[in-house]
Design an enzyme around this catalytic site. Structure first.
Site, PDB file in Angstrom:
ATOM      1  CG  PHE A  52      -1.819   1.145   1.400  1.00  0.00           C
ATOM      2  CD1 PHE A  52      -2.636   1.577   0.372  1.00  0.00           C
ATOM      3  CD2 PHE A  52      -1.880   1.821   2.618  1.00  0.00           C
ATOM      4  CE1 PHE A  52      -3.501   2.655   0.541  1.00  0.00           C
ATOM      5  CE2 PHE A  52      -2.736   2.894   2.801  1.00  0.00           C
ATOM      6  CZ  PHE A  52      -3.546   3.313   1.763  1.00  0.00           C
TER       7      PHE A  52
ATOM      8  NE  ARG B  68       6.230 -11.655   0.815  1.00  0.00           N
ATOM      9  CZ  ARG B  68       6.971 -12.188   1.784  1.00  0.00           C
ATOM     10  NH1 ARG B  68       7.591 -13.325   1.566  1.00  0.00           N
ATOM     11  NH2 ARG B  68       7.094 -11.570   2.943  1.00  0.00           N
TER      12      ARG B  68
ATOM     13  CG  ASP C 237      11.882 -15.091   3.743  1.00  0.00           C
ATOM     14  OD1 ASP C 237      11.586 -13.970   4.226  1.00  0.00           O
ATOM     15  OD2 ASP C 237      12.050 -16.100   4.437  1.00  0.00           O
TER      16      ASP C 237
ATOM     17  CE  LYS D 219       7.407  -0.504  10.545  1.00  0.00           C
ATOM     18  NZ  LYS D 219       7.705  -0.951   9.160  1.00  0.00           N
TER      19      LYS D 219
END
Length: 356
Positions: free
Chosen positions: A30, A51, A77, A187
């Site tokens: 996004f 991917r 990955d 994060k």
């Protein structure tokens, strides 16, 4: 390692554009799709990791007008050591956006912490080993790496880039720890790992990080189904699809439009002042109640599908500051009504298409 490299299908960029090439990891996401748009609109060549070839075809579909300057490296990955070795070769800079954004997982460490932290370390290691010309790496971090969730509403406090989420790895990896806590931790640790990598390894590049809160606004990536929206888009769609009967409680009181997040990455990449800096890219505070009011004001035909807003003042919660992003990056921010209206228009168009 050879087997891993064989899985990485490298397609070199064409020589059009401004001659500069950036690598954007996770280009189907996004946020990443808008990062692609922001660089492509400035005439950069962009290589992006995906991917699979199937995902590459989706990105091609959503960026058809820029295929002469867009190419792909398939990295199955993101956390695999050496997985980005081929992808980083020949680029002038790297924008690392790829990491999981899910709040409910089976295993916090396996599904959130390790992929996010190891993915960042893997990319930086590949750059250091295989590209000595990269000078700037921009990391997509999050308000999750700033907020102290244990402090709750924290009335009277204003969060800035100086704040770091104090969560511990032990607490975040605990199987009983809530998904949002572990996401915020992932994060935090990934962003810290990036700055620690530079301090420890002294590479030729420096790092900047972009820390957006909840990210709303229209998508630039291909959406196959309204049942398979990215997490933050689904967060808004549930307010207009009839699934929520009352206005839900707001958990994070800060937001930003996804188009501004894309712009922030380019501005941080191009700014010499941004070296070693993190930027809290937020448009300000919001509540779900405000969003419901905006939807009903602009789309009265959705009455009955949207929870009825309450008459209430903005809650007495923490404030957020975007002063640094405005001053150092020259950012301005799209307002909440514009962002939500544009996003709802997109959802309605998708609904119409799905019924055709």
């Amino acid at each position: 390692m050879d087997a891993i490299k064989n899985k990485v299908q490298q397609v070199l960029n064409p020589t059009s554009g401004n001659g500069k090439t950036v690598l954007v990891t996770g280009g189907s996401g996004f946020v990443a799709a808008h990062v692609l748009n922001s660089f492509l609109s400035r005439d950069y060549n962009v290589r992006t990791t995906v991917r699979s070839q199937q995902t590459a075809e989706k990105v091609k579909k959503s960026h058809e007008k820029d295929l002469d300057r867009l190419s792909f490296a398939i990295v199955p990955d993101v956390a695999t050591p050496g997985g980005h070795d081929e992808a980083v070769k020949g680029v002038d800079g790297v924008i690392h956006t790829a990491s999981p954004f899910v709040l409910q997982v089976e295993d916090n460490e396996r599904d959130l912490l390790r992929p996010t932290i190891d993915g960042t370390s893997s990319v930086l290691t590949s750059i250091q080993k295989h590209n000595s010309t990269v000078k700037r790496v921009v990391i997509t971090s999050s308000f999750a790496a700033i907020i102290d969730m244990d402090k709750g509403a924290r009335s009277g406090y204003t969060y800035t880039e100086k704040d770091w989420n104090p969560v511990t790895y032990e607490a975040a990896s605990n199987k009983e720890s809530p998904g949002p806590v572990s996401y915020c931790a992932s994060k935090t640790f990934a962003e810290q790992a990036a700055y620690d990598f530079v301090a420890k390894n002294k590479p030729n590049f420096n790092v900047s990080s972009i820390c957006p809160p909840m990210v709303y606004g229209p998508a630039a990536h291909s959406i196959d189904s309204l049942d398979k929206l990215n997490t933050s888009s689904a967060d808004i769609y549930r307010l207009m699809n009839g699934s929520e009967k009352t206005v839900p409680d707001t958990n994070f009181f800060a937001w930003v439009d996804v188009r501004d997040v894309g712009e922030a990455h380019v501005k941080a990449y191009e700014s010499s002042e941004a070296a070693g800096q993190r930027y809290f890219t937020t448009a300000g505070g919001y509540t779900y109640n405000q969003i419901c009011e905006i939807i009903l004001k602009n789309f009265p035909e959705l009455k009955g599908r949207v929870p009825e807003p309450k008459e209430e003042k903005f809650p007495d919660v923490y404030g957020v500051s975007n002063e640094k992003a405005r001053k150092e990056l020259g950012m301005s921010f799209i307002d909440l009504e514009t962002s939500i209206v544009d996003q709802v228009k997109e959802f309605l168009a998708l609904e119409k298409r799905s019924k055709a």
